[in-house]
Design an enzyme around this catalytic site. Sequence first.
Site, PDB file in Angstrom:
ATOM      1  N   ASN A  96       0.690  -1.000   0.301  1.00 41.74           N
ATOM      2  CA  ASN A  96      -0.328  -0.273  -0.303  1.00 41.74           C
ATOM      3  C   ASN A  96       1.049   1.296   0.409  1.00 41.74           C
ATOM      4  OD1 ASN A  96       1.061  -0.595   2.766  1.00 41.74           O
ATOM      5  ND2 ASN A  96      -0.881   0.254   3.660  1.00 41.74           N
ATOM      6  N   ASN A 279      -9.084  -1.499  10.535  1.00 35.68           N
ATOM      7  CA  ASN A 279      -9.428  -1.470   9.289  1.00 35.68           C
ATOM      8  C   ASN A 279      -9.591  -3.262  10.225  1.00 35.68           C
ATOM      9  OD1 ASN A 279     -11.360  -2.694   7.415  1.00 35.68           O
ATOM     10  ND2 ASN A 279     -10.479  -1.646   6.238  1.00 35.68           N
ATOM     11  N   ASP A 306       0.001  -5.535  12.490  1.00 34.96           N
ATOM     12  CA  ASP A 306      -1.298  -4.887  11.600  1.00 34.96           C
ATOM     13  C   ASP A 306       0.502  -3.217  11.104  1.00 34.96           C
ATOM     14  OD1 ASP A 306      -2.530  -4.637   8.889  1.00 34.96           O
ATOM     15  OD2 ASP A 306      -4.118  -4.626  10.332  1.00 34.96           O
TER      16      ASP A 306
END
Length: 419
Positions: A96, A279, A306
């Site tokens: 990302n 998320n 994460d």
Amino acid sequence: MITLIKSAKIIDTSSPFHQQTKDILITDGTITQIADNLPYKKDYQLVEKENLHVSCGWFDTSVSFGEPGFEERETIKNGLTVAAKSGFTAVAVNANSNPVIDNKSGVEFLINKAQGFATKLYPIAALTKESKGIEMAELYDMQQSGAIAFSDYNKPISNDNLMKITLLYAQNFDGLVLSFPKNKAIAGEGIAHEGENSTKLGLKGTPALAEHIQIARDLFLLEYTGGKLHIPTISSAKSVDLIKEAKKKGLQVTCSVAAHHLTLTDQELHGFDSNYKTNPPLRTNKDCKALQKGIKSGIIDVITSDHNPIDIEHKKVEFSEAKNGTIGLESAFGAINSVLALDDFIDNITHKPRSIFGLKAISIAEGQKAEISLFTPEESYTFTKKHMLSISKNSAFLDKKLTGKAYGIFANNQLVLNA
């Protein structure tokens, strides 16, 4: 270079010295001797810490660094330094960035940029071109260049046929496909777990059903196609049950859970602090307990931080406008160790993720290359800004009491310790 680690309790189920307190002698990056009371010489590099424990190097399977394109969030250089000081000898970096890592040159950029650091970087390349979920990316070429798996980070693949074709295609080169567990149609514009708290706070809810439907779809597709599927960062009790049943059927499915989903709930949202906007969203205490039980029972295979740095311009805004994500490398061990016994989770950040993502097995044994995490599991402290080493400071664990702290690592013939 010779390094002597003194009086370290070894936590490694693959080692003949598991649960024993020993001295470890490392010569030019290789473990040459493990014994009691090894003599220290003045030219040795000495590691001597209070209540020192060691394990095989921790591997974080979901880390975002921003670079290229979002260096204001985090750089590869600083990110790898943060990882090392947080106890991680290897990290899998998400695609990302800007541009998205969806071709072989992007994969090679990450690998080349990470050369020479103690912590090893492994790219997770995009599953689809530009992570738009429309057209499959050049998976084989990217694997040949060093990608260890494929994922559109935090973006679900809505096209059922595209996911089916991807699972079929990846089998030709034993590729690992990741599918983010979220049905966009059901989730809608939700920004918090749909339930009592979201209703009280007036926040648009995302039901856990959105996660369940996507996981169920992916498991049906996997049963049809075969291949290997990894479901990252599950967050609900029902998800654990679905994966348990799939494993009983013999499907090659694995999953991970984020440290914040193991330890925090949607009760945190009452202050509208955007650091708790993640998320998947933080869910209920029941989900939290089920995830912890899933680790202990072996249904959940991997724990990840994460780690997702978000710059202040996109985080310190109204809750509904803030980007999802929390940094997690610095707090991961202390958070996990606060709710789980050491023996219940250490394999989930060492041996299991290495096996799932195709990395070489490691062990704390004589003759083995030294890839070691150094830590103490008993020190309790309040996590404050001084513990944050990342460029971005968006931590969901700020001012939380944690138990257990990383001292650093020995890897790639380098010793990296916290100050």
